[in-house]
Scaffold this motif. Structure first.
Motif, PDB file in Angstrom:
ATOM      1  N   ILE A 116       0.871  -1.181   0.000  1.00  0.00           N
ATOM      2  CA  ILE A 116       0.000   0.000   0.000  1.00  0.00           C
ATOM      3  C   ILE A 116       0.908   1.230   0.000  1.00  0.00           C
ATOM      4  O   ILE A 116       2.033   1.163   0.496  1.00  0.00           O
ATOM      5  CB  ILE A 116      -0.954  -0.018   1.212  1.00  0.00           C
TER       6      ILE A 116
ATOM      7  N   ALA B  69      -9.122  -0.668   2.754  1.00  0.00           N
ATOM      8  CA  ALA B  69      -7.968  -0.846   1.855  1.00  0.00           C
ATOM      9  C   ALA B  69      -7.174  -2.080   2.252  1.00  0.00           C
ATOM     10  O   ALA B  69      -6.765  -2.885   1.410  1.00  0.00           O
ATOM     11  CB  ALA B  69      -7.085   0.394   1.896  1.00  0.00           C
ATOM     12  N   THR B  72      -8.559  -5.622   1.284  1.00  0.00           N
ATOM     13  CA  THR B  72      -8.402  -6.112  -0.094  1.00  0.00           C
ATOM     14  C   THR B  72      -7.177  -7.013  -0.216  1.00  0.00           C
ATOM     15  O   THR B  72      -7.094  -7.819  -1.144  1.00  0.00           O
ATOM     16  CB  THR B  72      -8.251  -4.947  -1.103  1.00  0.00           C
ATOM     17  N   LYS B 104      -6.693  -0.036  -4.791  1.00  0.00           N
ATOM     18  CA  LYS B 104      -7.374  -1.061  -3.986  1.00  0.00           C
ATOM     19  C   LYS B 104      -8.834  -1.238  -4.418  1.00  0.00           C
ATOM     20  O   LYS B 104      -9.527  -0.273  -4.739  1.00  0.00           O
ATOM     21  CB  LYS B 104      -7.316  -0.692  -2.498  1.00  0.00           C
TER      22      LYS B 104
END
Lengths: 278, 317
Positions: A116, B69, B72, B104
């Motif tokens: 991320i 997020a 996922t 995401k």
């Protein structure tokens, strides 16, 4: 050679990578990167259950690591490369146009190991909680680790996330706070004092531990103990910003500035080249 | 309206709730998160039947977006639920970094959008959400027009891999699209064919556009009505095809004129087919308390406003 000695050798090389990367593009964040080098090396060369050669976004059956304070990307990139996630030579592209090694970490360029984007502070703990819940739904026993800065704890979202994980007793979640007590504008206690951090996290329902984040033995034994706890654990990790380079320690000023040519030479004299420079 | 029958007014949020509940039964990877508005978002059925896949985060929307997020990673398909205001402006940076930039697969589901939230007033009546969300690279933005279409859209976005903003509302509005419709993301729906003016509407104003077209017909004006349920990606082909024929256009939305559907259409036409365009929307103003219909009238988003805009557009040809 003992495991600790080996990890210390890797950490020395990681610190060389950090100062060379930041020097090469005359931008980036060396202070926090150097301070957290020992933790990253311990994670990626000893603690994490992982297989860099078969990396996937979902990380099924593996341990996951999230970096919330994304500005210390140099230490992460160096560690990922030296753990085998990508070629060590790619460290040379750090912060340059078309690189996968963006100033702050991102999934956008498809760099293995990154799950991320981070950089805008305060968001990593929430993402780590989500990944932990996903693992639970998948009956996956892997651990989820996340690192935050201490100054970052001034962001409100961190405490939304802390409240959630404490109240819902999220297991297999281990958070580190890089407790170097410095941030961009000065000492954390002067910018916005965090008060009693242990008491804060405990009152949010977390088990707290402390460790010396610049001591491999302390890191390995503390994390091992944290893994056996029920519910979320936060490890307040005392580090020295700039650790390993004498003139970068003892102040906040090396948070985000690069060394000059002379300073680079001076830093490299203090850091043994153990695995070969990139 | 003969061709478009209201089969019984329903709220679009209930369409979302039903769609989500069906998804829960069909797809074990679908998870839902809510920030203390389970009843308002009609998420109770999902929460009751799939408690292990329902995450109550409390009043903490930033954390909800981050957890979504993270979910996922491991293959879950998270649907977040709160009011449109708290789904967008309040958590814009979380969506930008952790969801949009990170690519995401999160479905941001937002109720009580626009003026028709009603009595709660301007703090809750977000009129900027379409603009905020469509500016984010690769974010899909959907604003369905009735119960059936919202339900179909809810189910369709689960099958799409990537971040989506799904906007719907609070009041009961005519339910007139087919219950068995195929919802295709990015595909405009032609509701009325006409030659004099193209009316492009989204959300609750699609029914108003149909009412306007009927009244325009009584005046001898033949309006084409297009339902743009997907504002991004915009169905450029459908819009250009229609506007080439009618040579003037009206856009209608329950949103600021700045940054919404109207601007998306204007950008397309400015590049490809410069055309006289009239906007129906809120003109650089916040809303206020009142009944939904009263608010649509006061803020110039009603059937009469669409009629007037159509006549003005035709006069500018």
């Amino acid at each position: 050679m003992s495991d600790i000695k080996h990890l210390e050798k890797v950490a020395s090389q990681t610190r060389r990578d950090i100062v060379r990367m930041v020097h090469a593009v005359q931008s980036g964040h060396p202070g926090g990167s150097l301070g957290c080098a020992d933790l990253f090396v311990a994670l990626y060369h000893s603690i994490l259950k992982q297989d860099p050669s078969t990396w996937t976004m979902d990380g099924e059956g593996e341990d996951l690591f999230f970096l919330s304070n994304g500005h210390i990307s140099p230490v992460w990139y160096s560690t990922l490369a030296r753990a085998g996630y990508f070629e060590i030579s790619e460290l040379d592209s750090f912060r340059k146009l078309n690189t996968r090694l963006q100033g702050h970490p991102t999934t956008h360029e498809g760099l293995p190991g990154i799950r991320i984007a981070s950089g805008s502070l305060g968001q990593g703990l929430s993402a780590a909680i989500g990944a932990t819940l996903s693992k639970k739904l998948n009956s996956d026993l892997g651990y989820v680790y996340v690192l935050m800065g201490d100054g970052e704890l001034q962001e409100g979202q961190v405490w939304e996330a802390a409240m959630f994980a404490g109240a819902k007793k999220v297991n297999n979640l281990i958070a580190f706070v890089d407790w170097n007590k410095r941030q961009i504008d000065g000492d954390v206690k002067d910018v916005l004092d965090l008060g009693d951090l242990n008491a804060k996290w405990e009152s949010f329902g977390w088990k707290t531990m402390e460790m010396n984040g610049n001591d491999m033995s302390s890191i390995l034994s503390t994390v091992e103990k944290a893994k056996s706890e029920d519910g979320p654990v936060v490890i307040l990790m005392k580090t020295e910003m700039g650790a390993g380079v004498d003139f970068m320690m003892g102040s906040h000023k090396w948070h985000g500035i690069p060394p000059s040519n002379e300073q680079l030479a001076q830093a490299l004299e203090q850091l043994e080249e153990t695995l070969g420079d990139y | 309206m003969a061709k478009h029958e209201n089969t019984g007014s329903k709220d679009t949020r209930s369409g979302f709730g039903e769609g989500l509940h069906e998804l829960g039964k069909e797809n074990e990877n679908v998870v839902a998160l809510c920030a203390d508005l389970t009843g308002s978002l009609k998420m109770n059925a999902f929460a009751n039947d799939f408690p292990e896949r329902f995450v109550q985060v409390g009043i903490a929307e930033a954390n909800m977006m981050g957890i979504a997020a993270g979910l996922t990673i491991g293959g879950k398909i998270p649907f977040t639920g709160t009011f449109a205001n708290f789904s967008t402006g309040r958590v814009y940076d979380q969506i930008r970094q952790s969801i949009a930039y990170s690519g995401k697969n999160v479905k941001i589901c937002a109720s009580h959008a626009g003026l028709t939230l009603g009595e709660d007033g301007a703090t809750h009546q977000i009129l900027e959400d379409i603009g905020l969300m469509k500016m984010l690279p690769h974010m899909v933005v959907i604003n369905p027009c009735d119960f059936n279409q919202t339900k179909a859209a809810t189910k369709a976005i689960a099958a799409y891999d990537g971040p989506v903003y799904l906007r719907f509302g609070r009041p009961k509005v005519p339910n007139f699209t087919p219950a068995d419709q195929d919802f295709e993301i990015g595909k405009a729906v032609l509701l009325e064919s006409g030659k004099d003016v193209t009316i492009i509407a989204t959300g609750h104003l699609v029914w108003k556009a149909l009412e306007a077209s009927e009244q325009l017909a009584e005046k001898g004006i033949n309006a084409e009505v297009i339902n743009i349920h997907t504002i991004k990606p915009l169905d450029k082909e459908a819009i250009l095809k229609s506007v080439k024929k009618t040579r003037c256009v009206v856009t209608a939305e329950e949103h600021q004129m700045n940054g919404g559907l109207g601007d998306a259409v204007a950008q397309l036409l400015g590049r490809e087919l410069p055309t006289a365009q009239e906007y129906v929307g809120v003109d650089d103003s916040f809303g206020e308390s009142g009944k939904p219909e009263e608010l649509l009238t006061k803020y110039n988003c009603d059937t009469a406003d669409i009629i007037k805009a159509a006549e003005n557009a035709i006069a500018r040809k």
